[in-house]
Each structure stands twice: as structure tokens, then as C-alpha cells.
Scaffold this motif. Structure first.
Motif, PDB file in Angstrom:
ATOM      1  N   THR A 308       5.378  -5.591  -4.789  1.00  0.00           N
ATOM      2  CA  THR A 308       4.743  -4.522  -5.560  1.00  0.00           C
ATOM      3  C   THR A 308       3.586  -3.931  -4.757  1.00  0.00           C
ATOM      4  O   THR A 308       2.773  -4.669  -4.209  1.00  0.00           O
ATOM      5  CB  THR A 308       4.219  -5.069  -6.899  1.00  0.00           C
ATOM      6  OG1 THR A 308       5.309  -5.670  -7.612  1.00  0.00           O
ATOM      7  CG2 THR A 308       3.629  -3.956  -7.749  1.00  0.00           C
ATOM      8  N   TYR A 309       3.509  -2.616  -4.700  1.00  0.00           N
ATOM      9  CA  TYR A 309       2.509  -1.936  -3.878  1.00  0.00           C
ATOM     10  C   TYR A 309       1.250  -1.623  -4.677  1.00  0.00           C
ATOM     11  O   TYR A 309       1.327  -1.119  -5.806  1.00  0.00           O
ATOM     12  CB  TYR A 309       3.093  -0.644  -3.306  1.00  0.00           C
ATOM     13  CG  TYR A 309       3.554  -0.804  -1.873  1.00  0.00           C
ATOM     14  CD1 TYR A 309       3.037  -0.010  -0.855  1.00  0.00           C
ATOM     15  CD2 TYR A 309       4.483  -1.767  -1.524  1.00  0.00           C
ATOM     16  CE1 TYR A 309       3.442  -0.162   0.460  1.00  0.00           C
ATOM     17  CE2 TYR A 309       4.903  -1.935  -0.217  1.00  0.00           C
ATOM     18  CZ  TYR A 309       4.381  -1.132   0.774  1.00  0.00           C
ATOM     19  OH  TYR A 309       4.779  -1.298   2.082  1.00  0.00           O
ATOM     20  N   VAL A 310       0.093  -1.908  -4.058  1.00  0.00           N
ATOM     21  CA  VAL A 310      -1.184  -1.628  -4.728  1.00  0.00           C
ATOM     22  C   VAL A 310      -1.394  -0.125  -4.916  1.00  0.00           C
ATOM     23  O   VAL A 310      -2.186   0.297  -5.765  1.00  0.00           O
ATOM     24  CB  VAL A 310      -2.380  -2.212  -3.949  1.00  0.00           C
ATOM     25  CG1 VAL A 310      -2.371  -3.718  -3.994  1.00  0.00           C
ATOM     26  CG2 VAL A 310      -2.406  -1.717  -2.512  1.00  0.00           C
ATOM     27  N   GLU A 311      -0.668   0.691  -4.140  1.00  0.00           N
ATOM     28  CA  GLU A 311      -0.773   2.148  -4.313  1.00  0.00           C
ATOM     29  C   GLU A 311      -0.303   2.596  -5.691  1.00  0.00           C
ATOM     30  O   GLU A 311      -0.593   3.722  -6.121  1.00  0.00           O
ATOM     31  CB  GLU A 311       0.036   2.863  -3.230  1.00  0.00           C
ATOM     32  CG  GLU A 311      -0.603   2.880  -1.854  1.00  0.00           C
ATOM     33  CD  GLU A 311      -0.467   1.572  -1.099  1.00  0.00           C
ATOM     34  OE1 GLU A 311      -1.056   1.445  -0.018  1.00  0.00           O
ATOM     35  OE2 GLU A 311       0.216   0.646  -1.601  1.00  0.00           O
ATOM     36  N   SER A 312       0.394   1.708  -6.405  1.00  0.00           N
ATOM     37  CA  SER A 312       0.807   2.006  -7.778  1.00  0.00           C
ATOM     38  C   SER A 312      -0.404   2.232  -8.675  1.00  0.00           C
ATOM     39  O   SER A 312      -0.282   2.827  -9.754  1.00  0.00           O
ATOM     40  CB  SER A 312       1.656   0.859  -8.339  1.00  0.00           C
ATOM     41  OG  SER A 312       2.793   0.619  -7.536  1.00  0.00           O
ATOM     42  N   ALA A 313      -1.565   1.767  -8.226  1.00  0.00           N
ATOM     43  CA  ALA A 313      -2.802   1.964  -8.995  1.00  0.00           C
ATOM     44  C   ALA A 313      -3.103   3.449  -9.189  1.00  0.00           C
ATOM     45  O   ALA A 313      -3.728   3.842 -10.181  1.00  0.00           O
ATOM     46  CB  ALA A 313      -3.979   1.290  -8.296  1.00  0.00           C
ATOM     47  N   THR A 314      -2.650   4.294  -8.257  1.00  0.00           N
ATOM     48  CA  THR A 314      -2.904   5.740  -8.401  1.00  0.00           C
ATOM     49  C   THR A 314      -2.112   6.310  -9.572  1.00  0.00           C
ATOM     50  O   THR A 314      -2.606   7.156 -10.315  1.00  0.00           O
ATOM     51  CB  THR A 314      -2.534   6.484  -7.106  1.00  0.00           C
ATOM     52  OG1 THR A 314      -1.147   6.260  -6.789  1.00  0.00           O
ATOM     53  CG2 THR A 314      -3.384   6.009  -5.940  1.00  0.00           C
ATOM     54  N   GLY A 315      -0.870   5.840  -9.753  1.00  0.00           N
ATOM     55  CA  GLY A 315      -0.067   6.289 -10.887  1.00  0.00           C
ATOM     56  C   GLY A 315      -0.599   5.763 -12.196  1.00  0.00           C
ATOM     57  O   GLY A 315      -0.594   6.464 -13.216  1.00  0.00           O
TER      58      GLY A 315
END
Length: 430
Positions: A308-315
Motif C-alpha cells: 500500500t502506497y503512502v501517496e494514498s494519503a492525498t486521495g
């Protein structure tokens, strides 16, 4: 019929907004899209060992799609999955270059690690590990990931060099750094005036501003046909199955995968406000299982560990709460198989401000840390500090978990001694 289809990804028109979920998915994808260029470049050193780089691009995107679709339908959560950067480095630099094993050996280790992760998810050990983490530490992990995501944003902006934000004034005068600062101000303004979809809008506007500044490169062509992934499909080597080195690699990968996935999951769920008051995370089993199955699928396609990518925090910061966000991310990666030049034209300076903003939202979890109880607050603080210093989610979790266990043991022992002393006093007085 439409409601039944939406229910498959956990979306309800009564509780969620279709527009918000779509915008959140687009935001997560654009923030993750740098992997389209970065991951194949990381595997370049293996080209001399016969690793098919052209096929890897297709395999990587397919693994990302499979992992993210699993997250959408099995876990129903708004997180994107893709081959992890940290484990890519271990795969390439440690296993294939330092130890000198062929890439087929490394793929076999990834497959076995994924299968063990699946068994771990089906058993009770996963829940035991999770229960060891206190509610304060869970929120501390979220804050630490916030700093981690923001640090990635600063690195991508071009002004963070060798561990110091402002290494010299020249870093602030480059076109990329100036575009980043414009994007950061723009993103901040959109947040303050509460524009829906502001993060995605800031990426688009900053990318367009970057054209006259020479930062955004206009692609020569927009359409590309993907290369066949066949040369990487199920390329496992079973000759090393009984060798100690293979199982050392498997255990190492499993260790990093479990704790990295757990930490990212806790951080993102805390940011979305989905952690219950008792510290439990709904559907944690399916989130971790999606991660594990994604790793197995990725290994079969020829990729390193999917996580799971931490960039999902932007969504999540845009309001994404269901698997529909993840499904949109997956659809965007399907398009990237054919429109990669278009997405690769988005400069890192345009997405960096959004990552810093996501870090800000994750930072909000600090209010849930019980600062009045040092036995809980100190481990949370050390987890945050370790993640910020080392840039490793796994190291932060280990530091926090270790200190929490030690402090809890000492706290329990001291309380038992006090209780024993009071009982003896009562007996004496009688």
C-alpha cells in the motif's frame, strides 16, 4: 442495480459523494504516477543480467492494477497499491547485486514471502501484532507517516538535498523549486477557502504554469502500445528452494512487508477517521490480505513486493473513503499503459505540494495521543521521531512498539508493587 455495483466497493450514495471519490482517485493516481518512470529506472542495473526492462513496465502497471483492484473490492478502502520502493532496493541492490543471485531467485523469494503473508493474514498472528499497538501509538504512527510523506514531497521538490532542507540558496532559485513554491501557495489557498477537489486542481494548474517555466516537458507523443509482459511471467527458480540464503531473503521481505503495510494502513485509516474509539480498524484483515495477494500476483507478473502506497494519503485528504477511490486509481493505471507519456509529463514539483498537504492532514492525528500518560505518549513520540529521522515506516513502528512493550511491563510491575505494599499496610493496620 447501480447501488448493488457500488456496494461491491463499499460506496453508498447516502453516505458518500461520487464526485469526491472520483476526484480522490485521480489525485492519488497523479501523486503515484511518478512510479511509471522511477521503478523501471531502478531496475536498469539488472538489464545486464538479462532482466527485460521493457516488459517490466507492463508487468509493474499490471501488478499495480491487480493490487489496487483487490483493495477496492476485497477491502473496500481508498488505497492504491504498487511495487514498494524500499523492497525494490532490497530486491535489486542486496539480492541481485550484492549477493549476486539471478533476478529469478529474487522473484521466487517474493512469491514465497507473499504466500507466507497470506497465511499470516488467515491466522491469528496478524491480530496479535496489531493488538500490541496501543491507540496512542496507532495515532503516533499516523503522525510519523505524515512527516514521512511531507519529507518525500520536499525531496521531490528539489529543495531538500542530503538531509538539509535549505542546503544553499541556489536550491531556492531553480525553476523547479520556484514552481514548487507556487504550487505550495496555490494548494494552501485552495485548502483555506475549502475548494472541493483543490488538491487535484492545484496539480493541474501547477503543471500548466510549469510549461512556460521549462519545468513541464511537453511530450512528443501521447500514445504508446505496451510491451508484452510474457518474458517475466512466472519466471521462478526452484533450484535454490533449500538454500539458507533464499529463506533469509524471504523472512527479511516478510518482516518489512508486514510492518510497512501495517504502519501505512494505520496511518491512512487514522487520517480518514476510520479508527474506532477502542483503537480497532474495521476490515483490517481484508486490507492486509489485499496486500498479501497483491504481492503474490506481482511476483507472478515479475515484480517485487506489492504494498500500500503512502501517496494514498492525498486521495484520503481529498475525501476518498471507499473502494471506489481505489477503483478509479486502477482505471487510471489501465490508461497509463497506453498514455504513459502524458502522465510522465507531470513534473514532481507539481505533485510535491500535495504530498506536503497530505502530511499536514496526517499530522492532525496528534490530538488523539494521550499525552497525560507517558507510558503511551513516549512510544508514540519515538515512533514519530524515528520515522522522520530514518525515513522508514518499519523502523518507526519497531521503535514505538519496543518502547511501548518495555514501558508497559515496567508500568505494570510498579503498579503491582504499589498494590502489594498497600495490601500489606491494610493487613498491618488490621
Amino acid at each position: 442495480m447501480k447501488e448493488k455495483l457500488f456496494a461491491l466497493v463499499g460506496f453508498s450514495s447516502h453516505r458518500h459523494s461520487l464526485k469526491t471519490e472520483i476526484v480522490s482517485g485521480l489525485t492519488t493516481f497523479i501523486t503515484m504516477s511518478y512510479i511509471l518512470a522511477l521503478l523501471p529506472a531502478m531496475f536498469e542495473p539488472l538489464a545486464s543480467k538479462g532482466f527485460p526492462i521493457d516488459s517490466f513496465f507492463t508487468s509493474m502497471v499490471l501488478a499495480t492494477i491487480v493490487g489496487t483492484v483487490l483493495m477496492a473490492f476485497l477491502a473496500k478502502r481508498p488505497f492504491g497499491q504498487a511495487p514498494g520502493l524500499t523492497l525494490n532496493v532490497f530486491f535489486i541492490q542486496t539480492v541481485c547485486i550484492s549477493l549476486g543471485y539471478p533476478w529469478q531467485f529474487a522473484l521466487t523469494a517474493v512469491l514465497l514471502e507473499g504466500l507466507l503473508f497470506v497465511l499470516l493474514c488467515l491466522g491469528s498472528l496478524r491480530q496479535i501484532i496489531f493488538e500490541m499497538v496501543s491507540t496512542s501509538l496507532k495515532h503516533g504512527i499516523a503522525v510519523g507517516i505524515g512527516f514521512f510523506v511531507a519529507m518525500i514531497g520536499f525531496k521531490n521538490s528539489g529543495i531538500l538535498a542530503e538531509g538539509t532542507i535549505f542546503n544553499h540558496l541556489n536550491t531556492l532559485t531553480t525553476s523547479s523549486s520556484l514552481l514548487f513554491m507556487i504550487g505550495l501557495v496555490l494548494t494552501g489557498v485552495f485548502i483555506v477557502i475549502r475548494i472541493k477537489g483543490g488538491l487535484l486542481l492545484s496539480i493541474v494548474i501547477t503543471t500548466l504554469i510549469g510549461i512556460p517555466m521549462g519545468v513541464t516537458k511537453i511530450p512528443d507523443h501521447l500514445f504508446d502500445l505496451p510491451t508484452s509482459p510474457a518474458p517475466l511471467f512466472c519466471q521462478f527458480s526452484w533450484d535454490y528452494l533449500l538454500t539458507p540464503d533464499l529463506w533469509v531473503c524471504v523472512v527479511t521481505m516478510l518482516f518489512f512487508d508486514v510492518f510497512d503495510s501495517l504502519g501505512t494502513c494505520v496511518g491512512l485509516m487514522a487520517n480518514a477517521g476510520l479508527i474506532r474509539k477502542n483503537g480497532r480498524i474495521p476490515h483490517l484483515h481484508n486490507i492486509m490480505l489485499s496486500d498479501a495477494l497483491g504481492t503474490v500476483a506481482g511476483a507472478s507478473l515479475g515484480c517485487s513486493t506489492v504494498t500500500t502506497y503512502v501517496e494514498s494519503a492525498t486521495g484520503v485528504a481529498e475525501g476518498g473513503r471507499t473502494g471506489l477511490t481505489a477503483f478509479v486509481v486502477a482505471l487510471c493505471f489501465v490508461m497509463s499503459l497506453f498514455l504513459a507519456p502524458l502522465f510522465l509529463a507531470i513534473p514532481a514539483a507539481a505533485t510535491a505540494p500535495v504530498m506536503i498537504t497530505a502530511g499536514f492532514y496526517l499530522f492532525g492525528s496528534i490530538r488523539h495521543i494521550n499525552l497525560s500518560e507517558p507510558a503511551e505518549a513516549m512510544p508514540a513520540f519515538l515512533a514519530i521521531l524515528t520515522m522522520a529521522i530514518t525515513g522508514s515506516i518499519t523502523d518507526g513502528i519497531i521503535a514505538g512498539l519496543f518502547t511501548y512493550i518495555v514501558f508497559s511491563f515496567i508500568y505494570g510491575w510498579v503498579n503491582r508493587k504499589k498494590k502489594s505494599s498497600l495490601d500489606n499496610l491494610d493487613t498491618f493496620e488490621e
